[in-house]
Design a protein around this motif. Structure first.
Motif, PDB file in Angstrom:
ATOM      1  N   SER A  24      25.016 -66.146 -40.401  1.00 60.36           N
ATOM      2  CA  SER A  24      24.317 -67.140 -41.230  1.00 60.36           C
ATOM      3  C   SER A  24      24.049 -68.406 -40.417  1.00 60.36           C
ATOM      4  CB  SER A  24      25.166 -67.484 -42.463  1.00 60.36           C
ATOM      5  OG  SER A  24      25.391 -66.342 -43.249  1.00 60.36           O
ATOM      6  N   ILE A  60      21.287 -67.743 -37.829  1.00 56.97           N
ATOM      7  CA  ILE A  60      19.933 -67.755 -38.406  1.00 56.97           C
ATOM      8  C   ILE A  60      19.468 -69.197 -38.616  1.00 56.97           C
ATOM      9  CG2 ILE A  60      18.598 -67.160 -40.476  1.00 56.97           C
ATOM     10  CD1 ILE A  60      20.431 -64.631 -40.647  1.00 56.97           C
ATOM     11  N   ARG A  61      20.371 -70.052 -39.104  1.00 53.08           N
ATOM     12  CA  ARG A  61      20.000 -71.461 -39.277  1.00 53.08           C
ATOM     13  C   ARG A  61      19.671 -72.101 -37.925  1.00 53.08           C
ATOM     14  NH1 ARG A  61      23.872 -71.127 -43.492  1.00 53.08           N
ATOM     15  NH2 ARG A  61      25.615 -71.497 -42.062  1.00 53.08           N
ATOM     16  N   ALA A  93      15.385 -65.228 -35.930  1.00 54.92           N
ATOM     17  CA  ALA A  93      15.863 -65.453 -37.304  1.00 54.92           C
ATOM     18  C   ALA A  93      15.574 -64.253 -38.194  1.00 54.92           C
ATOM     19  CB  ALA A  93      15.225 -66.720 -37.874  1.00 54.92           C
ATOM     20  N   ALA A 148      18.250 -61.559 -40.034  1.00 56.18           N
ATOM     21  CA  ALA A 148      18.316 -61.471 -41.497  1.00 56.18           C
ATOM     22  C   ALA A 148      17.963 -60.072 -41.975  1.00 56.18           C
ATOM     23  CB  ALA A 148      17.382 -62.510 -42.109  1.00 56.18           C
ATOM     24  N   GLU A 177      24.957 -64.963 -50.004  1.00 55.42           N
ATOM     25  CA  GLU A 177      24.881 -65.334 -48.593  1.00 55.42           C
ATOM     26  C   GLU A 177      23.740 -64.606 -47.906  1.00 55.42           C
ATOM     27  OE1 GLU A 177      25.812 -67.529 -45.335  1.00 55.42           O
ATOM     28  OE2 GLU A 177      26.669 -67.707 -47.337  1.00 55.42           O
ATOM     29  N   TRP A 178      23.595 -63.307 -48.199  1.00 55.00           N
ATOM     30  CA  TRP A 178      22.494 -62.540 -47.588  1.00 55.00           C
ATOM     31  C   TRP A 178      21.137 -63.057 -48.091  1.00 55.00           C
ATOM     32  CZ3 TRP A 178      18.925 -58.826 -49.674  1.00 55.00           C
ATOM     33  CH2 TRP A 178      18.173 -58.182 -48.704  1.00 55.00           C
ATOM     34  N   ARG A 216      20.451 -66.081 -49.035  1.00 55.54           N
ATOM     35  CA  ARG A 216      20.159 -67.345 -48.359  1.00 55.54           C
ATOM     36  C   ARG A 216      19.649 -67.098 -46.943  1.00 55.54           C
ATOM     37  NH1 ARG A 216      24.742 -69.447 -51.256  1.00 55.54           N
ATOM     38  NH2 ARG A 216      26.152 -68.708 -49.610  1.00 55.54           N
ATOM     39  N   CYS A 217      20.257 -66.137 -46.264  1.00 57.12           N
ATOM     40  CA  CYS A 217      19.793 -65.800 -44.907  1.00 57.12           C
ATOM     41  C   CYS A 217      18.333 -65.342 -44.941  1.00 57.12           C
ATOM     42  CB  CYS A 217      20.674 -64.701 -44.314  1.00 57.12           C
ATOM     43  SG  CYS A 217      22.352 -65.210 -43.924  1.00 57.12           S
TER      44      CYS A 217
END
Length: 958
Positions: free
Chosen positions: A697, A700-701, A712, A716, A731-732, A734-735
């Motif tokens: 996570s 990716i950010r 990214a 994801a 969480e996934w 959001r990714c």
């Protein structure tokens, strides 16, 4: 597994303690351990937990406590805690229960005592007493401690301890080792005023160390107590000791000494040529050797020492004198800066002072800190002077001084505390040569080069000890007034006693501050290190001592480790493997692994499990600050990008293991800078995803921040296999949303297509079909713009499946035919067969078995042509369904029997159970209920044996 009753009840699995937070859980386990490997009745357990009058819900509540305890004690193999008729039984293996070990060692001491083997008695009683940590089962609630099944056993343990102590002192007296026994015996005689054995032993020790008047005082006090309390005289053993003292006094009066006391051992060592040194008829009495005051150099003990009870007991046991040991006991206490090594060592040394009556030496070796480390050559001069050796006679060479030091300590009981050691070379000359002495060392390094020593690694305090320390520093009222703010302070300090003391000092010096004021200052990870300071002392200064020593070292390996420490700080919030660390550092894996292990040895890095490394929270923040100040922006960005590329490639490996290979993630043009994880099966790949999800996570950010949508969206999208098995996680999601926003901002249409497709599939799994359609249509549009034929085909196939679930046959056929065309264009016959078979399912469900048969046979031909047996078996099963609907039994059973043979040959048990059910349905359709029941029962038996999901078994059982 190790169970400890001789003190607070604890459980240890060989790697770490397993905490039992519930008082009733501790009471339950204590009751079971008092009768190991034997059934404990339910009534006894209920009474232990709730007293004489258990509530009506006791039985159900006991069952819940048992279930929780069973989970706590879970290991591979048979469960330890099991129900037996009328109660419960806890299985305990040999050597797992400290009370049994204590009894075994005491029994060996008894046998040695019968043989008059006093060295053996001393050895076994000391080993037994090492297990004693305090009052047995001290952390059990009052109803348990007062229960008639528990209280007598605790008393039995306490009596066994007193027996061990008596035998240990007897052994010391028989072996002529009287020094240092008086303080402990005096305390025991005070605690047990009617126990004659301790008084007799104390009398003899005092008498044999030239303290006859005190010995007689002990006798008269005991006699008065026995007469007042019990109306009896002391027993024969005490009377005999009394007579021995009186007889010695009479001899001393009759024959006064005519010669002065011989010089002490240190004086003789000062002048090797004197007669006292050259003619050595007998060692002078200990009383003579103590004419010169013994050194007492320990720093002041800390008043508010809190926690560390287990570590303190272990350290004391390792240092305590043992008459059977002829080599000095050396213990190294190691740990990161600020973890409380010196505090624990000083506290333990004070606790053991009475057992080292010939003195305590202390020195700060300055291994880490301002100025140079102290040399053993100079320290030996100081120690020898402290022991009474005149400085003018000291040899010039360090080895000769070390030999003189060992001679000065020979026959003495001296405790040497060496604080803040740098390495083994600094310590070796300072070690005694005989078994009467002990050396306690503290260091930020593990000192692996020091062989044959005991080691105690200090970790940060556990939550209970943290709270206890903070409470002692700022008072319980403030903690109780705002427990949430207190929890935030504890979390910010990361279990470091130094950080907690600095936080407590700020609170103590500002009584008007609510805890929230300090908690807010510490909440910000960027300013926390600066906030943790008081009175010229700061956490970051203690960290700097270790780091600067490496950075400024003239040795290139040390400077390389300092550079690695900084760079690892760029990813300080997450655990790294050697491979991912190698990518971040830009080094070969072998070099990265060596660097990581050196940092672990220096307690600058932690290794929570083999092959994995992480920072303590505060140290990670310090490393990150060092990187920001000492590394260029370009170097930091390059390191992070190497790590992001590695994570992207690693996710692709996991995705290939967890999802269909018909449309794999497109590879990156850049290769990973380090080897990727090798997954043996889907379980390993899934566990890796679960473990690395927080790091992914963050990756990716970071990729989005660096304007790298290609990284990214691949990371994801590559987590789809994880999302499939854990359904839908926030969480996934959001990714995915973060990666999609990045791809849209940078006009990466291929990435948008992949993200929309996998989000669509995930919505489909969650039965959100309208959202599924929306994302799949968006994916199709993106793949068309990117010219990705396989992506288009996959999107059409997904749309066909959604239309099937919505009962829209026309949509199934139009999207399915287009998917078939595109898959054929892409040259993927397996994908074609999959779509054809899915279209057959839709037609069969819509009541068109003839059209379904046509699609199934097309698919079956492709499966057979390419040797895909599992696909063929699935399609044959569905073809059997279609032929059953068409009332063509011979062909239907021919297809189904062939499917069953394939399943059995492949060993696909779940598929076999499914095919058996389909055959049963076909027999039922054609009126053969006996054959239907036979196949249903076979399918049901297999389902139960395989532990299929309950709903599936229930369906078979109808």
């Amino acid at each position: 597994m190790r169970f400890a009753l001789l003190g607070p009840l604890t459980v240890h699995d060989g790697e770490s303690a397993r905490p039992i937070s519930s008082p009733k859980g501790r009471a339950l386990l204590g009751a079971l351990l008092l009768r190991p490997n034997r059934a404990v009745p339910l009534g006894t357990l209920e009474a232990v937990l709730w007293g004489e009058h258990p509530p009506a819900t006791a039985s159900a509540s006991l069952h819940n406590h048992v279930a929780r305890l069973r989970r706590l004690l879970a290991e591979d193999g048979e469960p330890r805690l099991r129900a037996v008729p009328g109660g419960y039984l806890l299985t305990v293996g040999a050597g797992e229960l400290d009370s049994e070990l204590f009894a075994e060692r005491l029994e060996r001491a008894r046998a040695d005592r019968l043989r008059q083997d006093w060295a053996g008695v001393g050895r076994e009683t000391v080993r037994a007493l090492e297990l004693w940590r305090g009052a047995p089962l001290a952390n059990l609630p009052d109803p348990a401690l007062s229960h008639p099944e528990v209280r007598p056993q605790i008393q039995q343990f306490q009596e066994a301890r007193l027996q061990a102590l008596e035998w240990r002192f007897d052994a010391e007296l028989r072996l002529g080792r009287h020094g240092g026994l008086a303080p402990e015996l005096a305390r025991l005689a005070e605690e047990h005023p009617l126990r004659e054995v301790f008084h007799r032993q104390l009398m003899l020790v005092l008498h044999r160390t030239d303290r006859q008047a005190e010995a007689l005082t002990v006798f008269h006090r005991l006699r008065r107590t026995l007469i007042d309390e019990l109306g009896i005289e002391p027993g024969p053993a005490v009377q005999e000791a009394h007579q021995e003292i009186l007889a010695a006094q009479r001899v001393a009066v009759a024959i006064p000494p005519t010669k002065p006391i011989a010089p002490t051992v240190p004086d003789a060592l000062d002048n090797p040529g004197t007669p006292a040194a050259t003619s050595t008829p007998a060692a002078p009495p200990r009383s003579a050797r103590r004419l010169r005051a013994a050194p007492a150099q320990l720093p002041a003990d800390i008043v508010d020492f809190a926690g560390r009870e287990a570590e303190l007991e272990r350290l004391s046991a390792m240092l305590r004198p043992d008459p059977a040991v002829t080599v000095p006991r050396v213990v190294v206490v190691s740990g990161m800066a600020g973890v409380g090594k010196t505090t624990l060592a000083v506290h333990a040394a004070h606790r053991l002072r009475s057992q080292f009556p010939d003195g305590q030496l202390h020195a700060d070796l300055r291994g880490f800190g301002a100025g140079d480390a102290r040399s053993p050559h100079d320290l030996l001069a100081r120690f020898l002077t402290d022991l009474g050796v005149r400085e003018k006679s000291l040899p010039e060479h360090t080895d000769d001084r070390a030999a003189r030091f060992r001679s000065a300590l020979d026959g003495r009981r001296v405790l040497v505390l060496l604080d803040n050691a740098k390495d083994a070379a600094q310590l070796i000359p300072l070690l005694p040569g005989s078994g009467g002495c002990a050396v306690l060392v503290t260091s930020r390094h593990t000192l692996a080069g020091l062989p044959g020593v005991g080691r105690l690694r200090l970790d940060p305090l556990d939550p209970e000890d943290q709270r206890q320390l903070l409470t002692s520093l700022c008072g319980s009222r403030r903690i109780l007034a705002d427990p949430k703010a207190a929890a935030r302070i504890l979390a910010a300090c990361g279990g470091l006693p130094l950080a907690l003391r600095l936080a407590g000092a700020q609170l103590a010096g500002r009584p008007s501050w609510p805890l929230t004021t300090l908690a807010q200052r510490l909440d910000s990870s960027r300013g926390r290190l600066r906030a943790l300071s008081a009175g010229g002392l700061a956490v970051q200064d203690t960290f700097a001592m270790s780091y600067v020593a490496m950075r400024d070292s003239p040795l290139s390996p040390e400077t390389e480790r300092a550079h690695g420490f900084r760079m690892l700080g760029l990813w300080s919030g997450h655990t790294l493997a050697a491979e991912s660390a190698a990518a971040l550092l830009g080094r070969p894996v072998e070099e990265a692994h060596d660097l990581l292990e050196h940092l672990v040895d220096a307690h600058l890095l932690q290794t929570p499990s083999p092959g994995h490394y992480t920072f303590h929270d505060l140290l990670g923040e310090y490393a990150r600050e060092r990187a920001a100040e000492e590394e260029s922006r370009e170097a930091r960005a390059a390191a992070r990008l190497r790590l992001l590329v590695w994570y992207t490639a690693a996710v692709a490996e996991a995705d290939a293991m967890l999802t269909s290979r018909s449309h794999p993630l497109p590879p990156l043009e850049v290769e990973a800078a380090a080897p990727l994880p090798a997954f043996a099966d889907t379980d390993e790949a899934l566990q890796w995803c679960v473990r690395e999800l927080p790091a992914l996570s963050e990756a990716i950010r970071l990729a989005a921040r660096y304007a790298r949508p290609d990284l990214a969206w691949r990371m994801a999208a590559g987590l789809f296999g994880y999302a499939q098995r854990f359904w839908w996680t926030r969480e996934w999601e959001r990714c995915m949303r973060l990666a999609l926003r990045c791809a849209e901002e940078h006009h990466d249409v291929l990435g948008q297509g992949w993200l929309h497709r996998r989000m669509g599939l995930a919505h489909g799994v969650a039965h959100r079909l309208e959202l599924c359609l929306e994302h799949l249509r968006a994916a199709l549009s993106c793949f068309e713009k990117a010219g990705d034929i396989v992506g288009q085909a996959s999107s059409y196939a997904g749309l066909a499946e959604v239309h099937r679930r919505l009962g829209q046959l026309s949509g199934v056929l139009s999207c399915g035919e287009r998917a078939v065309e595109l898959h054929r264009e892409a040259g993927d016959p397996r994908a074609v067969a999959t779509v054809l078979s899915s279209m057959g399912d839709a037609l069969l469900e819509a009541g068109e078995p003839t059209a379904a048969e046509e699609r199934y046979r097309e698919a079956l031909e492709l499966w057979r042509e390419h040797g895909v047996l599992d696909g063929a078996a699935t399609t044959l099963t569905r073809l059997g369904d279609a032929l059953t609907a068409l009332d063509r039994p011979a062909e239907a059973f021919q297809a189904l029997e062939e499917a069953l043979r394939i399943r059995l040959r492949l060993g696909e048990h779940v598929g076999t159970a499914d095919t058996l059910e389909t055959i049963a349905l076909a027999h039922f359709h054609f009126g053969n209920q006996l054959a239907a029941r036979e196949h249903w029962e076979r399918s049901l038996t297999m389902g139960r044996r395989l532990r299929l999901p309950p709903r599936a078994v229930a369906r078979l059982d109808l």
